[in-house]
Write a protein that holds these residues in place. Structure first.
Motif, PDB file in Angstrom:
ATOM      1  N   PRO A  50     -12.083   8.009 -16.579  1.00  0.00           N
ATOM      2  CA  PRO A  50     -11.844   6.869 -17.470  1.00  0.00           C
ATOM      3  C   PRO A  50     -10.589   6.051 -17.124  1.00  0.00           C
ATOM      4  CG  PRO A  50     -12.453   8.804 -18.753  1.00  0.00           C
ATOM      5  CD  PRO A  50     -12.221   9.257 -17.329  1.00  0.00           C
ATOM      6  N   TYR A  51      -9.678   6.636 -16.331  1.00  0.00           N
ATOM      7  CA  TYR A  51      -8.431   5.913 -16.032  1.00  0.00           C
ATOM      8  C   TYR A  51      -7.953   6.098 -14.593  1.00  0.00           C
ATOM      9  CZ  TYR A  51      -6.319  10.498 -17.059  1.00  0.00           C
ATOM     10  OH  TYR A  51      -6.000  11.835 -17.083  1.00  0.00           O
ATOM     11  N   ARG A  52      -8.788   6.610 -13.706  1.00  0.00           N
ATOM     12  CA  ARG A  52      -8.340   6.936 -12.349  1.00  0.00           C
ATOM     13  C   ARG A  52      -7.704   5.750 -11.632  1.00  0.00           C
ATOM     14  NH1 ARG A  52      -7.825  10.968  -9.285  1.00  0.00           N
ATOM     15  NH2 ARG A  52      -9.373  12.216 -10.348  1.00  0.00           N
ATOM     16  N   ARG A  53      -8.328   4.582 -11.628  1.00  0.00           N
ATOM     17  CA  ARG A  53      -7.762   3.428 -10.918  1.00  0.00           C
ATOM     18  C   ARG A  53      -6.389   3.056 -11.465  1.00  0.00           C
ATOM     19  NH1 ARG A  53     -12.700  -0.800  -9.907  1.00  0.00           N
ATOM     20  NH2 ARG A  53     -13.678   0.405  -8.246  1.00  0.00           N
ATOM     21  N   ARG A  54      -6.253   3.081 -12.769  1.00  0.00           N
ATOM     22  CA  ARG A  54      -4.954   2.746 -13.371  1.00  0.00           C
ATOM     23  C   ARG A  54      -3.913   3.805 -13.051  1.00  0.00           C
ATOM     24  NH1 ARG A  54      -7.341   1.582 -19.177  1.00  0.00           N
ATOM     25  NH2 ARG A  54      -8.736   3.155 -18.378  1.00  0.00           N
ATOM     26  N   LEU A  55      -4.325   5.074 -12.958  1.00  0.00           N
ATOM     27  CA  LEU A  55      -3.411   6.149 -12.590  1.00  0.00           C
ATOM     28  C   LEU A  55      -2.916   5.964 -11.158  1.00  0.00           C
ATOM     29  CD1 LEU A  55      -2.030   8.887 -13.121  1.00  0.00           C
ATOM     30  CD2 LEU A  55      -4.165   9.987 -12.385  1.00  0.00           C
ATOM     31  N   VAL A  56      -3.823   5.664 -10.262  1.00  0.00           N
ATOM     32  CA  VAL A  56      -3.446   5.446  -8.862  1.00  0.00           C
ATOM     33  C   VAL A  56      -2.440   4.297  -8.767  1.00  0.00           C
ATOM     34  CG1 VAL A  56      -4.328   4.657  -6.615  1.00  0.00           C
ATOM     35  CG2 VAL A  56      -5.548   6.424  -7.890  1.00  0.00           C
ATOM     36  N   ALA A  57      -2.716   3.210  -9.480  1.00  0.00           N
ATOM     37  CA  ALA A  57      -1.800   2.059  -9.453  1.00  0.00           C
ATOM     38  C   ALA A  57      -0.433   2.431 -10.026  1.00  0.00           C
ATOM     39  CB  ALA A  57      -2.409   0.892 -10.230  1.00  0.00           C
ATOM     40  N   ALA A  58      -0.403   3.217 -11.097  1.00  0.00           N
ATOM     41  CA  ALA A  58       0.869   3.616 -11.703  1.00  0.00           C
ATOM     42  C   ALA A  58       1.675   4.503 -10.755  1.00  0.00           C
ATOM     43  CB  ALA A  58       0.616   4.347 -13.030  1.00  0.00           C
ATOM     44  N   ILE A  59       1.008   5.408 -10.066  1.00  0.00           N
ATOM     45  CA  ILE A  59       1.707   6.276  -9.113  1.00  0.00           C
ATOM     46  C   ILE A  59       2.262   5.444  -7.963  1.00  0.00           C
ATOM     47  CG2 ILE A  59       1.383   8.117  -7.412  1.00  0.00           C
ATOM     48  CD1 ILE A  59      -0.583   9.405  -9.431  1.00  0.00           C
ATOM     49  N   GLU A  60       1.469   4.519  -7.460  1.00  0.00           N
ATOM     50  CA  GLU A  60       1.962   3.667  -6.370  1.00  0.00           C
ATOM     51  C   GLU A  60       3.156   2.824  -6.819  1.00  0.00           C
ATOM     52  OE1 GLU A  60      -1.362   1.523  -4.697  1.00  0.00           O
ATOM     53  OE2 GLU A  60      -1.766   3.177  -3.320  1.00  0.00           O
ATOM     54  N   ARG A  61       3.084   2.265  -8.033  1.00  0.00           N
ATOM     55  CA  ARG A  61       4.211   1.478  -8.557  1.00  0.00           C
ATOM     56  C   ARG A  61       5.469   2.328  -8.663  1.00  0.00           C
ATOM     57  NH1 ARG A  61       0.631  -0.423 -12.292  1.00  0.00           N
ATOM     58  NH2 ARG A  61       1.555   0.888 -13.874  1.00  0.00           N
ATOM     59  N   LEU A  62       5.306   3.560  -9.148  1.00  0.00           N
ATOM     60  CA  LEU A  62       6.454   4.447  -9.289  1.00  0.00           C
ATOM     61  C   LEU A  62       7.055   4.776  -7.924  1.00  0.00           C
ATOM     62  CD1 LEU A  62       8.349   6.110 -11.047  1.00  0.00           C
ATOM     63  CD2 LEU A  62       6.651   7.960 -10.977  1.00  0.00           C
ATOM     64  N   HIS A  63       6.229   5.048  -6.946  1.00  0.00           N
ATOM     65  CA  HIS A  63       6.739   5.336  -5.602  1.00  0.00           C
ATOM     66  C   HIS A  63       7.468   4.137  -5.016  1.00  0.00           C
ATOM     67  CE1 HIS A  63       5.413   9.383  -4.793  1.00  0.00           C
ATOM     68  NE2 HIS A  63       4.259   9.111  -5.365  1.00  0.00           N
ATOM     69  N   ILE A  64       6.913   2.961  -5.199  1.00  0.00           N
ATOM     70  CA  ILE A  64       7.557   1.746  -4.686  1.00  0.00           C
ATOM     71  C   ILE A  64       8.884   1.516  -5.393  1.00  0.00           C
ATOM     72  CG2 ILE A  64       7.361  -0.780  -4.593  1.00  0.00           C
ATOM     73  CD1 ILE A  64       4.311  -0.289  -4.072  1.00  0.00           C
ATOM     74  N   THR A  65       8.899   1.672  -6.714  1.00  0.00           N
ATOM     75  CA  THR A  65      10.130   1.496  -7.484  1.00  0.00           C
ATOM     76  C   THR A  65      11.193   2.479  -7.029  1.00  0.00           C
ATOM     77  OG1 THR A  65       8.897   0.717  -9.409  1.00  0.00           O
ATOM     78  CG2 THR A  65      11.123   1.551  -9.812  1.00  0.00           C
ATOM     79  N   ARG A  66      10.820   3.742  -6.881  1.00  0.00           N
ATOM     80  CA  ARG A  66      11.782   4.761  -6.447  1.00  0.00           C
ATOM     81  C   ARG A  66      12.287   4.483  -5.035  1.00  0.00           C
ATOM     82  NH1 ARG A  66      13.801   6.643 -10.867  1.00  0.00           N
ATOM     83  NH2 ARG A  66      12.503   8.090 -11.980  1.00  0.00           N
ATOM     84  N   ALA A  67      11.404   4.076  -4.149  1.00  0.00           N
ATOM     85  CA  ALA A  67      11.821   3.776  -2.776  1.00  0.00           C
ATOM     86  C   ALA A  67      12.802   2.609  -2.762  1.00  0.00           C
ATOM     87  CB  ALA A  67      10.605   3.466  -1.912  1.00  0.00           C
ATOM     88  N   ARG A  68      12.533   1.595  -3.566  1.00  0.00           N
ATOM     89  CA  ARG A  68      13.459   0.454  -3.643  1.00  0.00           C
ATOM     90  C   ARG A  68      14.804   0.867  -4.228  1.00  0.00           C
ATOM     91  NH1 ARG A  68       9.032  -3.906  -5.680  1.00  0.00           N
ATOM     92  NH2 ARG A  68       8.213  -4.406  -3.622  1.00  0.00           N
ATOM     93  N   GLN A  69      14.771   1.727  -5.249  1.00  0.00           N
ATOM     94  CA  GLN A  69      16.026   2.202  -5.834  1.00  0.00           C
ATOM     95  C   GLN A  69      16.831   2.980  -4.817  1.00  0.00           C
ATOM     96  OE1 GLN A  69      14.478   4.368  -9.192  1.00  0.00           O
ATOM     97  NE2 GLN A  69      14.452   2.573 -10.525  1.00  0.00           N
ATOM     98  N   LEU A  70      16.177   3.841  -4.062  1.00  0.00           N
ATOM     99  CA  LEU A  70      16.878   4.616  -3.046  1.00  0.00           C
ATOM    100  C   LEU A  70      17.395   3.716  -1.939  1.00  0.00           C
ATOM    101  CD1 LEU A  70      14.601   7.769  -2.756  1.00  0.00           C
ATOM    102  CD2 LEU A  70      16.901   7.646  -3.718  1.00  0.00           C
TER     103      LEU A  70
END
Length: 172
Positions: A110-130
């Protein structure tokens, strides 16, 4: 019903805990009955119908509860993106909502696509912060530019949670 025979918190109490403010969520979850067993309780309430775990069917109750869990997960992902220390909560929620292994059931459908997008956003955000702090070495920055968003230990964790590493999600 099992929660009538054993002292288990009902879904309504669990749902209420999932919608607490992020700092209050973990204490509310930990207070559910049986105390300290909220991940198992969440799994039971989401996947406990025989049609779900035995037959692999997505029932209306399963779908409603999966979407409710997604709403909670999204809030925790957003908190993580904003720098809150919620890794333990996020990992526990992801493990609790992993669901049963069944060839006919994708517990996160019911939410797999949105979960994948959220994980990718979090990884991108963390990489930018680092990268902004200068903590990322040249090799890690090159990996990020090449689309490799996770380190080997993170990839192992994602696999344990039943998720493909972001590098592989691009083809989904």
């Amino acid at each position: 019903i099992l929660h009538d025979l054993i002292d288990l918190s009902p879904w309504d109490d669990l749902e209420s805990a999932l919608f607490k403010d992020i700092p209050k969520m973990m204490p509310a979850l930990e207070a559910l009955k049986p105390k300290g067993s909220w991940p198992a309780l969440l799994s039971f309430h989401c996947f406990g119908e025989p049609e779900v775990w035995h037959e692999g069917k997505q029932t209306p109750i399963f779908t409603f509860r999966a979407v409710t869990c997604w709403q909670c997960l999204l809030r925790v992902f957003q908190a993580a993106e904003n720098g809150m220390m919620v890794a333990d909560l996020l990992q526990s929620l992801l493990l609790a909502t992993k669901g049963p292994r069944h060839a006919k059931l994708d517990p996160r459908a019911p939410y797999r696509r949105r979960l994948v997008a959220a994980i990718e956003r979090l990884h991108i955000t963390r990489a930018r912060q680092l990268a902004g702090t200068g903590a990322v070495q040249a090799a890690a920055a090159a990996d990020f530019q090449a689309g490799v968003l996770v380190q080997p230990q993170e990839e192992t964790l994602l696999k344990e949670l039943g998720l493909a590493p972001p590098k592989l999600w691009r083809g989904l």
